[in-house]
Design a protein around this motif. Structure first.
Motif, PDB file in Angstrom:
ATOM      1  N   MET A   1       0.881  -1.198   0.046  1.00 33.05           N
ATOM      2  CA  MET A   1       0.067  -0.042  -0.005  1.00 33.05           C
ATOM      3  C   MET A   1       0.776   1.285   0.045  1.00 33.05           C
ATOM      4  O   MET A   1       0.464   2.051  -0.488  1.00 33.05           O
ATOM      5  CB  MET A   1      -0.914  -0.068   1.143  1.00 33.05           C
ATOM      6  CG  MET A   1      -2.007   0.885   1.295  1.00 33.05           C
ATOM      7  SD  MET A   1      -2.996   0.861  -0.075  1.00 33.05           S
ATOM      8  CE  MET A   1      -3.996   2.194   0.071  1.00 33.05           C
ATOM      9  N   LYS A   2       1.837   1.340   0.667  1.00 26.23           N
ATOM     10  CA  LYS A   2       2.975   2.497   1.242  1.00 26.23           C
ATOM     11  C   LYS A   2       3.524   2.677  -0.627  1.00 26.23           C
ATOM     12  O   LYS A   2       3.656   3.675  -0.856  1.00 26.23           O
ATOM     13  CB  LYS A   2       3.831   2.206   1.873  1.00 26.23           C
ATOM     14  CG  LYS A   2       3.416   2.719   3.378  1.00 26.23           C
ATOM     15  CD  LYS A   2       4.477   2.371   4.184  1.00 26.23           C
ATOM     16  CE  LYS A   2       4.088   2.483   5.638  1.00 26.23           C
ATOM     17  NZ  LYS A   2       5.090   2.719   6.638  1.00 26.23           N
ATOM     18  N   ARG A   3       3.877   1.297  -1.025  1.00 31.32           N
ATOM     19  CA  ARG A   3       4.655   1.584  -2.270  1.00 31.32           C
ATOM     20  C   ARG A   3       3.710   2.192  -3.373  1.00 31.32           C
ATOM     21  O   ARG A   3       4.016   2.801  -4.209  1.00 31.32           O
ATOM     22  CB  ARG A   3       5.063   0.232  -2.730  1.00 31.32           C
ATOM     23  CG  ARG A   3       5.935   0.284  -4.074  1.00 31.32           C
ATOM     24  CD  ARG A   3       6.403  -1.106  -4.412  1.00 31.32           C
ATOM     25  NE  ARG A   3       6.817  -0.965  -5.668  1.00 31.32           N
ATOM     26  CZ  ARG A   3       7.850  -1.695  -6.327  1.00 31.32           C
ATOM     27  NH1 ARG A   3       8.423  -2.501  -5.480  1.00 31.32           N
ATOM     28  NH2 ARG A   3       8.328  -1.304  -7.354  1.00 31.32           N
ATOM     29  N   LYS A   4       2.542   1.733  -3.254  1.00 30.76           N
ATOM     30  CA  LYS A   4       1.259   2.392  -4.541  1.00 30.76           C
ATOM     31  C   LYS A   4       1.006   3.747  -4.274  1.00 30.76           C
ATOM     32  O   LYS A   4       1.249   4.207  -5.269  1.00 30.76           O
ATOM     33  CB  LYS A   4       0.127   1.573  -4.271  1.00 30.76           C
ATOM     34  CG  LYS A   4      -0.921   1.737  -5.209  1.00 30.76           C
ATOM     35  CD  LYS A   4      -2.172   0.896  -4.922  1.00 30.76           C
ATOM     36  CE  LYS A   4      -2.849   0.450  -5.956  1.00 30.76           C
ATOM     37  NZ  LYS A   4      -3.841  -0.515  -5.869  1.00 30.76           N
ATOM     38  N   ILE A   5       1.317   4.114  -3.165  1.00 27.15           N
ATOM     39  CA  ILE A   5       1.333   5.788  -2.824  1.00 27.15           C
ATOM     40  C   ILE A   5       2.188   6.275  -3.232  1.00 27.15           C
ATOM     41  O   ILE A   5       2.110   7.488  -3.885  1.00 27.15           O
ATOM     42  CB  ILE A   5       0.610   5.868  -1.285  1.00 27.15           C
ATOM     43  CG1 ILE A   5      -0.643   5.322  -0.929  1.00 27.15           C
ATOM     44  CG2 ILE A   5       0.799   7.396  -0.998  1.00 27.15           C
ATOM     45  CD1 ILE A   5      -1.075   5.423   0.454  1.00 27.15           C
ATOM     46  N   SER A   6       3.476   5.840  -2.997  1.00 26.25           N
ATOM     47  CA  SER A   6       4.792   6.633  -3.296  1.00 26.25           C
ATOM     48  C   SER A   6       4.734   6.599  -4.985  1.00 26.25           C
ATOM     49  O   SER A   6       5.376   7.586  -5.449  1.00 26.25           O
ATOM     50  CB  SER A   6       5.697   5.740  -2.764  1.00 26.25           C
ATOM     51  OG  SER A   6       6.081   4.546  -3.128  1.00 26.25           O
ATOM     52  N   VAL A   7       4.191   5.336  -5.465  1.00 24.47           N
ATOM     53  CA  VAL A   7       4.350   5.464  -6.970  1.00 24.47           C
ATOM     54  C   VAL A   7       3.398   6.605  -7.336  1.00 24.47           C
ATOM     55  O   VAL A   7       3.618   7.427  -8.643  1.00 24.47           O
ATOM     56  CB  VAL A   7       3.922   4.177  -7.492  1.00 24.47           C
ATOM     57  CG1 VAL A   7       3.822   4.190  -8.982  1.00 24.47           C
ATOM     58  CG2 VAL A   7       5.292   3.113  -7.272  1.00 24.47           C
ATOM     59  N   ILE A   8       2.163   6.667  -7.038  1.00 23.99           N
ATOM     60  CA  ILE A   8       1.295   7.554  -7.388  1.00 23.99           C
ATOM     61  C   ILE A   8       1.721   9.125  -7.131  1.00 23.99           C
ATOM     62  O   ILE A   8       1.633   9.784  -8.393  1.00 23.99           O
ATOM     63  CB  ILE A   8      -0.247   7.318  -6.878  1.00 23.99           C
ATOM     64  CG1 ILE A   8      -0.869   6.063  -7.458  1.00 23.99           C
ATOM     65  CG2 ILE A   8      -0.947   8.588  -7.122  1.00 23.99           C
ATOM     66  CD1 ILE A   8      -2.171   5.473  -6.672  1.00 23.99           C
ATOM     67  N   LEU A   9       2.204   9.220  -5.823  1.00 24.23           N
ATOM     68  CA  LEU A   9       2.772  10.628  -5.768  1.00 24.23           C
ATOM     69  C   LEU A   9       4.005  11.069  -6.836  1.00 24.23           C
ATOM     70  O   LEU A   9       4.039  12.002  -7.080  1.00 24.23           O
ATOM     71  CB  LEU A   9       3.290  10.864  -4.298  1.00 24.23           C
ATOM     72  CG  LEU A   9       2.142  10.801  -3.233  1.00 24.23           C
ATOM     73  CD1 LEU A   9       2.469  10.921  -1.947  1.00 24.23           C
ATOM     74  CD2 LEU A   9       1.209  11.983  -3.515  1.00 24.23           C
ATOM     75  N   SER A  10       5.004  10.013  -7.094  1.00 21.79           N
ATOM     76  CA  SER A  10       5.982  10.446  -7.850  1.00 21.79           C
ATOM     77  C   SER A  10       5.320  10.604  -9.127  1.00 21.79           C
ATOM     78  O   SER A  10       6.035  11.568  -9.850  1.00 21.79           O
ATOM     79  CB  SER A  10       6.760   9.207  -8.089  1.00 21.79           C
ATOM     80  OG  SER A  10       7.342   8.752  -6.854  1.00 21.79           O
TER      81      SER A  10
END
Length: 103
Positions: A1-10
Motif C-alpha cells: 500500500m505504501k509503495r502504491k501511494i509513493s508511485v502515485i505521488l511520484s
C-alpha cells in the motif's frame, strides 16, 4: 500500500513538472500581470473616471496583494510593484485613457 501511494505521488510530481515545463512561457508571464493590471486599472479609475483614491484601490484590488504603490499626480502616472515586478501606467488623455509604459 505504501509503495502504491509513493508511485502515485511520484507520477503526479512528474506530471506537474512536465506540465510546468510545457507551459513555462505562460507561467513566467504571471508575475507581471499582477502589477500591470493594478497600475492600469487604478490609473483609469483615478484619472479617467476621476474617482477617489480609496474607491480606485477597491476597484483595482486583486486576490494577490501588491507590495508597493506610487501615485504621481504631477506626471499623471501610477507605479505598482507586485510579485517582484514593477509596472507603470501613464494617463494619455480623456479620449485614450491610460497605457502601460515600457522601459
Amino acid at each position: 500500500m505504501k509503495r502504491k501511494i509513493s508511485v502515485i505521488l511520484s507520477l503526479l510530481f512528474l506530471f506537474i513538472l512536465f506540465w510546468a515545463q510545457w507551459n513555462w512561457k505562460h507561467l513566467s508571464s504571471f508575475p507581471s500581470i499582477i502589477s500591470s493590471f493594478y497600475s492600469k486599472e487604478y490609473c483609469s479609475c483615478y484619472f479617467v473616471m476621476q474617482l477617489s483614491e480609496d474607491q480606485c484601490h477597491d476597484f483595482a484590488r486583486q486576490w494577490v496583494p501588491i507590495s508597493e504603490f506610487k501615485l504621481d499626480k504631477d506626471n499623471m502616472s501610477v507605479t505598482v510593484k507586485g510579485l517582484g515586478r514593477t509596472n507603470t501606467a501613464k494617463y494619455l488623455s480623456k479620449e485614450y485613457g491610460c497605457t502601460l509604459v515600457t522601459e
